[in-house]
Design a protein around this motif. Structure first.
Motif, PDB file in Angstrom:
ATOM      1  N   ARG A  65      -2.877  28.663  51.749  1.00 45.69           N
ATOM      2  CA  ARG A  65      -4.229  28.812  51.587  1.00 45.69           C
ATOM      3  C   ARG A  65      -5.004  29.888  52.513  1.00 45.69           C
ATOM      4  O   ARG A  65      -5.801  30.549  52.086  1.00 45.69           O
ATOM      5  N   PHE A  66      -4.445  30.204  53.483  1.00 41.17           N
ATOM      6  CA  PHE A  66      -4.769  31.414  54.068  1.00 41.17           C
ATOM      7  C   PHE A  66      -4.789  32.657  53.560  1.00 41.17           C
ATOM      8  O   PHE A  66      -5.741  33.558  53.530  1.00 41.17           O
ATOM      9  N   ALA A  92      -0.275  26.059  54.918  1.00 39.08           N
ATOM     10  CA  ALA A  92      -1.257  26.602  55.730  1.00 39.08           C
ATOM     11  C   ALA A  92      -1.174  28.247  55.131  1.00 39.08           C
ATOM     12  O   ALA A  92      -2.122  28.830  54.994  1.00 39.08           O
ATOM     13  N   ALA A  94      -2.821  19.315  53.819  1.00 38.32           N
ATOM     14  CA  ALA A  94      -1.879  18.398  54.573  1.00 38.32           C
ATOM     15  C   ALA A  94      -1.607  16.946  54.382  1.00 38.32           C
ATOM     16  O   ALA A  94      -0.613  16.436  54.283  1.00 38.32           O
ATOM     17  N   LEU A 146       4.374  22.096  56.275  1.00 35.95           N
ATOM     18  CA  LEU A 146       3.035  22.175  56.351  1.00 35.95           C
ATOM     19  C   LEU A 146       2.527  23.613  56.605  1.00 35.95           C
ATOM     20  O   LEU A 146       1.528  24.384  56.190  1.00 35.95           O
ATOM     21  N   LEU A 147       3.446  24.447  57.223  1.00 33.32           N
ATOM     22  CA  LEU A 147       3.023  25.932  57.581  1.00 33.32           C
ATOM     23  C   LEU A 147       2.996  26.648  56.369  1.00 33.32           C
ATOM     24  O   LEU A 147       2.077  27.657  56.315  1.00 33.32           O
ATOM     25  N   TRP A 202       5.699  19.973  60.478  1.00 34.45           N
ATOM     26  CA  TRP A 202       5.191  21.319  60.476  1.00 34.45           C
ATOM     27  C   TRP A 202       5.819  22.344  59.846  1.00 34.45           C
ATOM     28  O   TRP A 202       5.188  23.271  59.221  1.00 34.45           O
ATOM     29  N   PHE A 223     -11.275  27.066  56.560  1.00 35.80           N
ATOM     30  CA  PHE A 223     -10.048  27.041  56.616  1.00 35.80           C
ATOM     31  C   PHE A 223      -9.233  25.764  57.217  1.00 35.80           C
ATOM     32  O   PHE A 223      -8.354  25.236  56.864  1.00 35.80           O
ATOM     33  N   PRO A 224      -9.648  25.419  58.407  1.00 33.90           N
ATOM     34  CA  PRO A 224      -9.114  24.144  59.199  1.00 33.90           C
ATOM     35  C   PRO A 224      -9.296  22.860  58.408  1.00 33.90           C
ATOM     36  O   PRO A 224      -8.435  22.072  58.358  1.00 33.90           O
ATOM     37  N   PHE A 228      -7.192  22.958  55.352  1.00 34.49           N
ATOM     38  CA  PHE A 228      -5.708  22.488  55.693  1.00 34.49           C
ATOM     39  C   PHE A 228      -5.443  21.119  56.010  1.00 34.49           C
ATOM     40  O   PHE A 228      -4.287  20.629  55.543  1.00 34.49           O
TER      41      PHE A 228
END
Length: 214
Positions: free
Chosen positions: A126-127, A123, A187, A119-120, A116, A179-180, A183
């Motif tokens: 991408r955001f 995220a 990921a 991967l944060l 995590w 977005f999800p 991700f």
């Protein structure tokens, strides 16, 4: 601050490496292929997953190479599509370049493992691209260039603001809903792709050393 600017310097220097150009070319070709499978919702709205190869370019070679790659992808895509009378927009091209730079800033020289904390960062990269480039800048330039050239954020009337809000709502919903999905794909792909690239690069380095010893 110095390390931040070094990201751009090191990324630019990597352009001298033939391996950089070859790998970037392959990932760019993959992005063009994925782009051809885009779902065109409206003339100004499409669903596409080119973020996967583009983010890999940012991860491996940094903001300069990735910014150049996103520009190349956008220009090639425009030349391939060219289904409308719209000319190529410098404003939209700058937004595309910015998206590549953002991927490079967040991911370059980072080791991304399937955990995590790593991967944060993916995220966030991408955001930021979705919010800054897709929702804010892209929407504004598309609207002022092709929908209502008289619209400005500061000088707009209430009716103009309402019309812009109605127009931009599907774009906001689409980008936030995608977005999800983006991700999850990133990921899954980025850690595996980086591990494979590192393994192949190490093998080539060993082979190069053996050749130099002969």
């Amino acid at each position: 601050m110095k390390s931040f600017f070094n990201l751009f310097i090191d990324s630019a220097k990597s352009l001298k490496n033939l391996r950089t150009l070859a790998t970037t070319g392959m990932l760019l070709a993959m992005a063009i292929a994925i782009r051809s499978l885009a779902i065109q919702v409206t003339p100004d709205l499409r669903i596409v997953f080119t973020c996967i190869p583009i983010s890999l370019i940012g991860l491996l070679y940094g903001p300069v190479v990735c910014g150049m790659s996103t520009f190349a992808l956008d220009l090639i895509g425009f030349l391939i599509d060219n289904k409308s009378a719209r000319g190529y927009s410098i404003e939209l091209a700058m937004v595309v370049i910015l998206s590549g730079i953002l991927y490079g800033i967040f991911l370059y020289k980072q080791t991304v493992k399937p955990q995590w904390s790593d991967l944060l960062r993916v995220a966030l990269a991408r955001f930021c691209v979705i919010f800054i480039c897709n929702i804010c800048l892209n929407s504004y330039f598309l609207y002022t260039l092709y929908v209502n050239p008289d619209f400005t954020l500061l000088g707009a009337t209430e009716d103009m603001k309402n019309a812009f809000a109605v127009w931009i709502t599907p774009r906001v919903v689409k980008n936030l809903a995608q977005f999800p999905v983006d991700f999850v794909l990133l990921a899954a792909v980025i850690p595996a792709a980086q591990a494979a690239y590192t393994k192949v690069r190490a093998q080539y380095s060993r082979n190069d050393r053996k050749l130099s010893e002969r």
